[in-house]
Design a protein around this motif. Structure first.
Motif, PDB file in Angstrom:
ATOM      1  N   GLU A   1     -16.397  -9.656   2.799  1.00 36.51           N
ATOM      2  CA  GLU A   1     -16.394  -8.206   2.581  1.00 36.51           C
ATOM      3  C   GLU A   1     -15.168  -7.522   3.187  1.00 36.51           C
ATOM      4  O   GLU A   1     -14.888  -6.350   2.875  1.00 36.51           O
ATOM      5  CB  GLU A   1     -17.673  -7.577   3.145  1.00 36.51           C
ATOM      6  CG  GLU A   1     -17.944  -7.860   4.601  1.00 36.51           C
ATOM      7  CD  GLU A   1     -18.838  -9.062   4.829  1.00 36.51           C
ATOM      8  OE1 GLU A   1     -19.525  -9.086   5.860  1.00 36.51           O
ATOM      9  OE2 GLU A   1     -18.842  -9.983   3.971  1.00 36.51           O
ATOM     10  N   ASP A   2     -14.416  -8.246   4.036  1.00 36.89           N
ATOM     11  CA  ASP A   2     -13.200  -7.669   4.616  1.00 36.89           C
ATOM     12  C   ASP A   2     -12.199  -7.269   3.538  1.00 36.89           C
ATOM     13  O   ASP A   2     -11.430  -6.326   3.716  1.00 36.89           O
ATOM     14  CB  ASP A   2     -12.538  -8.662   5.581  1.00 36.89           C
ATOM     15  CG  ASP A   2     -13.350  -8.873   6.851  1.00 36.89           C
ATOM     16  OD1 ASP A   2     -14.227  -8.038   7.139  1.00 36.89           O
ATOM     17  OD2 ASP A   2     -13.098  -9.875   7.543  1.00 36.89           O
ATOM     18  N   GLU A   3     -12.198  -8.008   2.442  1.00 31.75           N
ATOM     19  CA  GLU A   3     -11.207  -7.741   1.399  1.00 31.75           C
ATOM     20  C   GLU A   3     -11.466  -6.420   0.680  1.00 31.75           C
ATOM     21  O   GLU A   3     -10.588  -5.908  -0.013  1.00 31.75           O
ATOM     22  CB  GLU A   3     -11.155  -8.913   0.416  1.00 31.75           C
ATOM     23  CG  GLU A   3     -10.732 -10.204   1.095  1.00 31.75           C
ATOM     24  CD  GLU A   3     -10.352 -11.313   0.134  1.00 31.75           C
ATOM     25  OE1 GLU A   3      -9.730 -11.008  -0.898  1.00 31.75           O
ATOM     26  OE2 GLU A   3     -10.677 -12.474   0.433  1.00 31.75           O
ATOM     27  N   MET A   4     -12.640  -5.859   0.904  1.00 29.72           N
ATOM     28  CA  MET A   4     -12.933  -4.541   0.342  1.00 29.72           C
ATOM     29  C   MET A   4     -12.350  -3.437   1.229  1.00 29.72           C
ATOM     30  O   MET A   4     -12.258  -2.282   0.798  1.00 29.72           O
ATOM     31  CB  MET A   4     -14.454  -4.343   0.217  1.00 29.72           C
ATOM     32  CG  MET A   4     -15.139  -5.378  -0.659  1.00 29.72           C
ATOM     33  SD  MET A   4     -14.577  -5.294  -2.375  1.00 29.72           S
ATOM     34  CE  MET A   4     -15.258  -3.696  -2.841  1.00 29.72           C
ATOM     35  N   LYS A   5     -11.952  -3.798   2.431  1.00 30.94           N
ATOM     36  CA  LYS A   5     -11.483  -2.796   3.399  1.00 30.94           C
ATOM     37  C   LYS A   5      -9.955  -2.718   3.486  1.00 30.94           C
ATOM     38  O   LYS A   5      -9.422  -1.728   3.979  1.00 30.94           O
ATOM     39  CB  LYS A   5     -12.030  -3.126   4.799  1.00 30.94           C
ATOM     40  CG  LYS A   5     -13.535  -3.242   4.890  1.00 30.94           C
ATOM     41  CD  LYS A   5     -13.943  -3.689   6.285  1.00 30.94           C
ATOM     42  CE  LYS A   5     -15.425  -3.944   6.393  1.00 30.94           C
ATOM     43  NZ  LYS A   5     -15.805  -4.445   7.753  1.00 30.94           N
ATOM     44  N   ILE A   6      -9.273  -3.768   3.055  1.00 29.94           N
ATOM     45  CA  ILE A   6      -7.833  -3.804   3.299  1.00 29.94           C
ATOM     46  C   ILE A   6      -7.097  -2.821   2.393  1.00 29.94           C
ATOM     47  O   ILE A   6      -7.471  -2.611   1.244  1.00 29.94           O
ATOM     48  CB  ILE A   6      -7.255  -5.229   3.111  1.00 29.94           C
ATOM     49  CG1 ILE A   6      -7.460  -5.728   1.679  1.00 29.94           C
ATOM     50  CG2 ILE A   6      -7.858  -6.199   4.107  1.00 29.94           C
ATOM     51  CD1 ILE A   6      -6.771  -7.036   1.402  1.00 29.94           C
TER      52      ILE A   6
END
Length: 251
Positions: free
Chosen positions: A229-234
């Protein structure tokens, strides 16, 4: 990816190693990066080992790193305390206490909080709270939410800093990532401009977003504490790679 990068800022835990195990291909990649003429800096919020212990650990894992290439949040914190003639109440890991023992800690007028593990108990946190309520500065070695060790995901000091900020209605001064000041100091050591530097880390907020906010490039690795889910934040300008060993092909 930006082909004008001249310097790389590389996180340690989760990027070069996880727990006591080096990430596959990481050591060889560092040598390739050096051969390509890139300047390297190793930046970490690690607050459970002193400067030399970190260097020794890296060497034991096969990483060739010079002491001058290492930037740690505890060193930045000590420099800030000395520069401002502060007297800290130190809530820090036992491994760091020797590095801070030369500071005047009587009648503290600031709280220094790091990854103190079991010392982050009610009694010590309440003393920190009382000092903050009396006007003492709250200084955080880092503000990470969690990290990944051989035991899995581990709660980091950021949660306790956030609690003190909320309870004492104060704002902590953060020495490590994602502090703008910390990134600026690391960049200054390279003699490069921020947009010529790329930060590589496994923490989307402290490493990637923090670096981008300071004018650097950001790259997230899918190792360490990375979560899908980190890739939704970058941010749109950031990049992702599977491991550090993938960096050369992108550069």
């Amino acid at each position: 990816m930006n082909s004008t990068y001249k310097a790389l800022l590389i996180d340690l835990s989760g990027v070069l190693y996880v727990g006591d195990e080096p990430v596959s291909g990481a050591a060889a990649t560092l040598e390739q990066l050096r051969s390509a003429g890139l300047m390297l800096r190793f930046v970490t919020n690690t607050a459970t080992q002193n400067h030399q212990a970190i260097i020794n650990k890296l060497h034991s894992m096969g990483f060739i790193i010079d002491s001058q290439e290492l930037f740690t949040a505890p060193v930045a914190a000590k420099h800030y305390i000395e520069t401002n003639n502060l007297r800290p109440f130190c809530l820090i890991h036992d491994a760091l206490k020797e590095d801070f023992q030369d500071l005047d800690q009587h009648q503290p007028n600031c709280v220094l909080l790091g990854d103190a593990r079991d010392q982050l108990n009610y009694q010590s946190l309440n003393k920190a709270f009382q000092l903050c309520m009396e006007g003492s500065l709250l200084i955080g070695i880092g503000k990470n939410k969690y990290f990944k060790d051989k035991q899995g995901l581990m709660l980091d000091s950021g949660a306790f800093i956030h609690a003190l900020e909320w309870a004492a209605n104060t704002q902590a001064i953060i020495m490590g990532k994602p502090s703008y000041t910390f990134f600026t100091q690391a960049v200054r050591s390279t003699a490069c401009s921020p947009n010529e530097c790329l930060m590589i880390g496994d923490d989307v907020e402290s490493d990637v977003i923090g670096a981008i906010n300071a004018g650097l490039g950001g790259c997230l690795v899918r190792t360490g504490k990375y979560q899908p889910e980190d890739e939704m934040k970058i941010p749109a300008t950031a990049h992702t790679i599977d491991t550090l060993s993938c960096l050369m092909s992108i550069l």
